[in-house]
Write a protein that holds these residues in place. Structure first.
Motif, PDB file in Angstrom:
ATOM      1  N   VAL A   1      23.600 -57.051  18.462  1.00 55.95           N
ATOM      2  CA  VAL A   1      24.420 -55.963  18.999  1.00 55.95           C
ATOM      3  C   VAL A   1      23.666 -55.233  20.103  1.00 55.95           C
ATOM      4  O   VAL A   1      24.212 -54.952  21.181  1.00 55.95           O
ATOM      5  N   GLN A   2      22.391 -54.945  19.856  1.00 51.53           N
ATOM      6  CA  GLN A   2      21.576 -54.275  20.873  1.00 51.53           C
ATOM      7  C   GLN A   2      21.428 -55.128  22.121  1.00 51.53           C
ATOM      8  O   GLN A   2      21.574 -54.650  23.246  1.00 51.53           O
ATOM      9  N   LYS A   3      21.129 -56.417  21.912  1.00 54.38           N
ATOM     10  CA  LYS A   3      20.916 -57.324  23.039  1.00 54.38           C
ATOM     11  C   LYS A   3      22.159 -57.441  23.905  1.00 54.38           C
ATOM     12  O   LYS A   3      22.070 -57.561  25.134  1.00 54.38           O
ATOM     13  N   LEU A   4      23.315 -57.395  23.282  1.00 51.21           N
ATOM     14  CA  LEU A   4      24.578 -57.538  24.018  1.00 51.21           C
ATOM     15  C   LEU A   4      25.071 -56.215  24.601  1.00 51.21           C
ATOM     16  O   LEU A   4      26.086 -56.176  25.293  1.00 51.21           O
ATOM     17  N   GLY A   5      24.363 -55.120  24.316  1.00 48.43           N
ATOM     18  CA  GLY A   5      24.734 -53.822  24.858  1.00 48.43           C
ATOM     19  C   GLY A   5      25.978 -53.236  24.238  1.00 48.43           C
ATOM     20  O   GLY A   5      26.700 -52.470  24.888  1.00 48.43           O
ATOM     21  N   LEU A   6      26.227 -53.561  22.960  1.00 46.25           N
ATOM     22  CA  LEU A   6      27.416 -53.061  22.274  1.00 46.25           C
ATOM     23  C   LEU A   6      27.085 -51.825  21.450  1.00 46.25           C
ATOM     24  O   LEU A   6      25.945 -51.627  21.039  1.00 46.25           O
ATOM     25  N   THR A   7      28.094 -51.016  21.208  1.00 51.85           N
ATOM     26  CA  THR A   7      27.925 -49.838  20.370  1.00 51.85           C
ATOM     27  C   THR A   7      28.596 -50.099  19.020  1.00 51.85           C
ATOM     28  O   THR A   7      29.829 -50.177  18.955  1.00 51.85           O
ATOM     29  N   PRO A   8      27.825 -50.256  17.960  1.00 55.25           N
ATOM     30  CA  PRO A   8      28.425 -50.547  16.660  1.00 55.25           C
ATOM     31  C   PRO A   8      29.067 -49.313  16.041  1.00 55.25           C
ATOM     32  O   PRO A   8      28.705 -48.179  16.353  1.00 55.25           O
ATOM     33  N   THR A   9      30.007 -49.552  15.157  1.00 56.57           N
ATOM     34  CA  THR A   9      30.623 -48.478  14.385  1.00 56.57           C
ATOM     35  C   THR A   9      29.725 -48.069  13.236  1.00 56.57           C
ATOM     36  O   THR A   9      29.602 -46.885  12.899  1.00 56.57           O
ATOM     37  N   LEU A  10      29.062 -49.086  12.636  1.00 53.20           N
ATOM     38  CA  LEU A  10      28.223 -48.852  11.459  1.00 53.20           C
ATOM     39  C   LEU A  10      27.175 -49.938  11.367  1.00 53.20           C
ATOM     40  O   LEU A  10      27.450 -51.115  11.631  1.00 53.20           O
ATOM     41  N   LEU A  11      25.955 -49.529  11.005  1.00 58.19           N
ATOM     42  CA  LEU A  11      24.881 -50.465  10.691  1.00 58.19           C
ATOM     43  C   LEU A  11      24.684 -50.442   9.187  1.00 58.19           C
ATOM     44  O   LEU A  11      24.648 -49.366   8.578  1.00 58.19           O
ATOM     45  N   LEU A  12      24.529 -51.616   8.581  1.00 57.10           N
ATOM     46  CA  LEU A  12      24.340 -51.636   7.136  1.00 57.10           C
ATOM     47  C   LEU A  12      23.476 -52.831   6.733  1.00 57.10           C
ATOM     48  O   LEU A  12      23.400 -53.833   7.433  1.00 57.10           O
ATOM     49  N   GLY A  13      22.812 -52.684   5.612  1.00 56.39           N
ATOM     50  CA  GLY A  13      22.001 -53.786   5.105  1.00 56.39           C
ATOM     51  C   GLY A  13      20.844 -53.294   4.276  1.00 56.39           C
ATOM     52  O   GLY A  13      20.573 -52.086   4.192  1.00 56.39           O
ATOM     53  N   ASP A  14      20.151 -54.249   3.640  1.00 56.60           N
ATOM     54  CA  ASP A  14      18.952 -53.888   2.885  1.00 56.60           C
ATOM     55  C   ASP A  14      17.701 -54.005   3.753  1.00 56.60           C
ATOM     56  O   ASP A  14      16.617 -53.600   3.361  1.00 56.60           O
ATOM     57  N   TYR A  15      17.869 -54.592   4.964  1.00 56.81           N
ATOM     58  CA  TYR A  15      16.800 -54.705   5.956  1.00 56.81           C
ATOM     59  C   TYR A  15      15.564 -55.399   5.403  1.00 56.81           C
ATOM     60  O   TYR A  15      14.438 -54.966   5.612  1.00 56.81           O
ATOM     61  N   ASP A  16      15.843 -56.530   4.724  1.00 56.27           N
ATOM     62  CA  ASP A  16      14.744 -57.378   4.281  1.00 56.27           C
ATOM     63  C   ASP A  16      14.393 -58.417   5.339  1.00 56.27           C
ATOM     64  O   ASP A  16      13.366 -59.077   5.251  1.00 56.27           O
TER      65      ASP A  16
END
Length: 205
Positions: A36-51
């Motif tokens: 998402v960052q690389k494509l220059g998009l603005t997400p609505t929500l980030l989610l995950g356990d970030y493992d």
């Protein structure tokens, strides 16, 4: 229609812009935020356990999930999309990489489709959707194979028309991949399923 695009952990390139352009909401599951960052998009929500990626530093809301849970991050994102009112879900970055996650993502689009949410799983060479009982017209894609595989033990009453290898009232089972590598011979393929379901896979040659 309210389209939600979910970015899973595998890299997503700008070649898939047709899938994420004009999305009503974008959810980034775990390492999906890197695409998402690389494509220059603005997400609505980030989610995950970030493992599989560091916890993002973002002004966008971040929903931190426990590492020990029953749902994969992408499956949780799919349920969140339903909660937010999505009627169509596209999952990008969910094919390739770990085989167990690819299979889990196939189960995820099956879950969505069974809950009357139109669902697609795609990358640069492959598009997967689920066909439940009924009649379906699959738009032909140039230079591509059409494969149909059961979502469960069997799919019955399968009729295929306007394809290189037609079928009439056939039963496809999960122990014989006879539905692989069919080809379009018209502008669309006619597919009818009486019971069960099919993973409809379009792969570029």
């Amino acid at each position: 229609m309210k389209r939600c695009v979910i970015f899973a952990a595998m890299p997503v390139s700008a070649k898939l812009a047709a899938y994420y352009e004009n999305a009503d909401m974008i959810l980034a599951a775990d390492a999906g935020y890197l695409s998402v960052q690389k494509l220059g998009l603005t997400p609505t929500l980030l989610l995950g356990d970030y493992d599989s990626a560091p916890v993002p530093q973002s002004t966008v809301p971040v929903l931190r999930l426990p590492a020990e849970k029953d749902d994969t991050d992408t499956y949780f994102a799919a349920k969140k999309a339903m909660e937010l009112g999505a009627t169509e879900v596209v999952i990008l970055g969910g094919l390739g990489g770990r085989l167990d996650h690819t299979l889990a993502n196939l189960q995820t689009i099956l879950y969505l489709q069974q809950n009357k949410i139109s669902a697609i799983l795609a990358d640069e060479t492959t598009q997967v959707r689920v066909l439940l009982p009924g009649h379906h017209e699959i738009i032909a894609q140039e230079n591509s194979y059409l494969s149909l595989l059961p979502t469960e033990a069997s799919a019955t009453g399968v009729t295929l028309a306007q394809v290189q290898y037609p079928l009439t009232d056939a039963t496809l089972t999960n122990v014989w991949p006879v539905g692989v590598s069919n080809e379009f011979v018209a502008q669309y393929a006619d597919v009818t399923v009486k019971t069960g379901g099919l993973f409809c896979i379009i792969c570029k040659k």
